[in-house]
Design a protein around this motif. Structure first.
Motif, PDB file in Angstrom:
ATOM      1  N   ALA A   6       0.848  -1.194   0.000  1.00  0.00           N
ATOM      2  CA  ALA A   6       0.000   0.000   0.000  1.00  0.00           C
ATOM      3  C   ALA A   6       0.880   1.239   0.000  1.00  0.00           C
ATOM      4  CB  ALA A   6      -0.895  -0.006   1.239  1.00  0.00           C
ATOM      5  N   SER A   7       0.448   2.248  -0.717  1.00  0.00           N
ATOM      6  CA  SER A   7       1.209   3.489  -0.790  1.00  0.00           C
ATOM      7  C   SER A   7       0.779   4.508   0.258  1.00  0.00           C
ATOM      8  CB  SER A   7       1.070   4.097  -2.184  1.00  0.00           C
ATOM      9  OG  SER A   7      -0.289   4.347  -2.459  1.00  0.00           O
ATOM     10  N   ASN A  11      -7.364   1.902   6.720  1.00  0.00           N
ATOM     11  CA  ASN A  11      -8.022   0.715   7.261  1.00  0.00           C
ATOM     12  C   ASN A  11      -8.292  -0.271   6.128  1.00  0.00           C
ATOM     13  OD1 ASN A  11      -8.372   1.741   9.953  1.00  0.00           O
ATOM     14  ND2 ASN A  11      -9.989   3.041   9.136  1.00  0.00           N
ATOM     15  N   VAL A  12      -8.094  -1.548   6.403  1.00  0.00           N
ATOM     16  CA  VAL A  12      -8.429  -2.576   5.424  1.00  0.00           C
ATOM     17  C   VAL A  12      -9.944  -2.723   5.439  1.00  0.00           C
ATOM     18  CG1 VAL A  12      -8.157  -4.980   4.730  1.00  0.00           C
ATOM     19  CG2 VAL A  12      -6.226  -3.765   5.778  1.00  0.00           C
ATOM     20  N   SER A  34      -9.384   5.345   3.630  1.00  0.00           N
ATOM     21  CA  SER A  34      -8.575   6.388   4.243  1.00  0.00           C
ATOM     22  C   SER A  34      -9.242   7.731   3.976  1.00  0.00           C
ATOM     23  CB  SER A  34      -7.161   6.376   3.654  1.00  0.00           C
ATOM     24  OG  SER A  34      -6.351   7.335   4.280  1.00  0.00           O
ATOM     25  N   MET A  35      -9.447   8.499   5.012  1.00  0.00           N
ATOM     26  CA  MET A  35     -10.077   9.820   4.897  1.00  0.00           C
ATOM     27  C   MET A  35     -11.413   9.736   4.148  1.00  0.00           C
ATOM     28  SD  MET A  35      -6.597  12.145   4.492  1.00  0.00           S
ATOM     29  CE  MET A  35      -6.931  12.447   2.807  1.00  0.00           C
ATOM     30  N   GLY A  57     -10.650  -4.805   8.610  1.00  0.00           N
ATOM     31  CA  GLY A  57     -10.664  -4.090   9.881  1.00  0.00           C
ATOM     32  C   GLY A  57      -9.277  -3.740  10.402  1.00  0.00           C
ATOM     33  N   ASP A  58      -8.236  -4.374   9.863  1.00  0.00           N
ATOM     34  CA  ASP A  58      -6.869  -4.038  10.272  1.00  0.00           C
ATOM     35  C   ASP A  58      -6.540  -2.606   9.875  1.00  0.00           C
ATOM     36  OD1 ASP A  58      -6.504  -6.623  11.193  1.00  0.00           O
ATOM     37  OD2 ASP A  58      -5.079  -7.189   9.621  1.00  0.00           O
ATOM     38  N   VAL A  59      -5.661  -1.981  10.652  1.00  0.00           N
ATOM     39  CA  VAL A  59      -5.168  -0.647  10.348  1.00  0.00           C
ATOM     40  C   VAL A  59      -3.742  -0.774   9.834  1.00  0.00           C
ATOM     41  CG1 VAL A  59      -4.637   1.647  11.254  1.00  0.00           C
ATOM     42  CG2 VAL A  59      -6.635   0.396  12.112  1.00  0.00           C
ATOM     43  N   LEU A  60      -3.495  -0.238   8.647  1.00  0.00           N
ATOM     44  CA  LEU A  60      -2.153  -0.247   8.077  1.00  0.00           C
ATOM     45  C   LEU A  60      -1.486   1.085   8.385  1.00  0.00           C
ATOM     46  CD1 LEU A  60      -2.768  -1.734   4.528  1.00  0.00           C
ATOM     47  CD2 LEU A  60      -2.112  -2.927   6.602  1.00  0.00           C
ATOM     48  N   ILE A  61      -0.375   1.026   9.112  1.00  0.00           N
ATOM     49  CA  ILE A  61       0.337   2.275   9.413  1.00  0.00           C
ATOM     50  C   ILE A  61       1.775   2.231   8.912  1.00  0.00           C
ATOM     51  CG2 ILE A  61      -1.081   2.953  11.366  1.00  0.00           C
ATOM     52  CD1 ILE A  61       1.018   1.726  13.217  1.00  0.00           C
ATOM     53  N   GLU A  62       2.297   1.029   8.665  1.00  0.00           N
ATOM     54  CA  GLU A  62       3.667   0.900   8.167  1.00  0.00           C
ATOM     55  C   GLU A  62       3.622   0.657   6.668  1.00  0.00           C
ATOM     56  OE1 GLU A  62       7.426  -2.095   8.663  1.00  0.00           O
ATOM     57  OE2 GLU A  62       6.124  -1.789  10.378  1.00  0.00           O
ATOM     58  N   LEU A  63       4.324   1.496   5.930  1.00  0.00           N
ATOM     59  CA  LEU A  63       4.293   1.412   4.481  1.00  0.00           C
ATOM     60  C   LEU A  63       5.629   0.897   3.965  1.00  0.00           C
ATOM     61  CD1 LEU A  63       2.591   4.827   3.809  1.00  0.00           C
ATOM     62  CD2 LEU A  63       1.505   2.604   4.017  1.00  0.00           C
ATOM     63  N   ALA A  64       5.587   0.269   2.819  1.00  0.00           N
ATOM     64  CA  ALA A  64       6.811  -0.215   2.177  1.00  0.00           C
ATOM     65  C   ALA A  64       7.612   0.958   1.645  1.00  0.00           C
ATOM     66  CB  ALA A  64       6.468  -1.169   1.057  1.00  0.00           C
TER      67      ALA A  64
END
Length: 65
Positions: A6-7, A11-12, A34-35, A57-64
């Motif tokens: 994800a860029s 939230n998933v 997001s937003m 429902g997972d929250v993605l906060i760490e990006l590649a």
């Protein structure tokens, strides 16, 4: 081996594939929220899903990088 990344953080909202599914380049595999916007995340190539590491429902906060 390829990863779908994800860029942006979000939230998933919906996981559209499962392990063993065949995907084609450009196919949406996950929808992030997001937003108050839905952001589709697409496969960057053809292949078979080996593992899905997120759940709805997972929250993605760490990006590649």
């Amino acid at each position: 081996m390829s990863k779908v990344v994800a860029s942006m953080a979000g939230n998933v909202w919906k996981v559209l594939v499962k392990s063993g599914d065949t995907v084609v380049e450009g196919q949406d595999v996950v929808i992030l929220e997001s937003m108050k916007m839905e952001i589709p995340i697409a496969a960057e190539g053809n292949g078979t899903v080996k593992e899905v590491k997120v759940n709805e429902g997972d929250v993605l906060i760490e990006l590649a990088n």
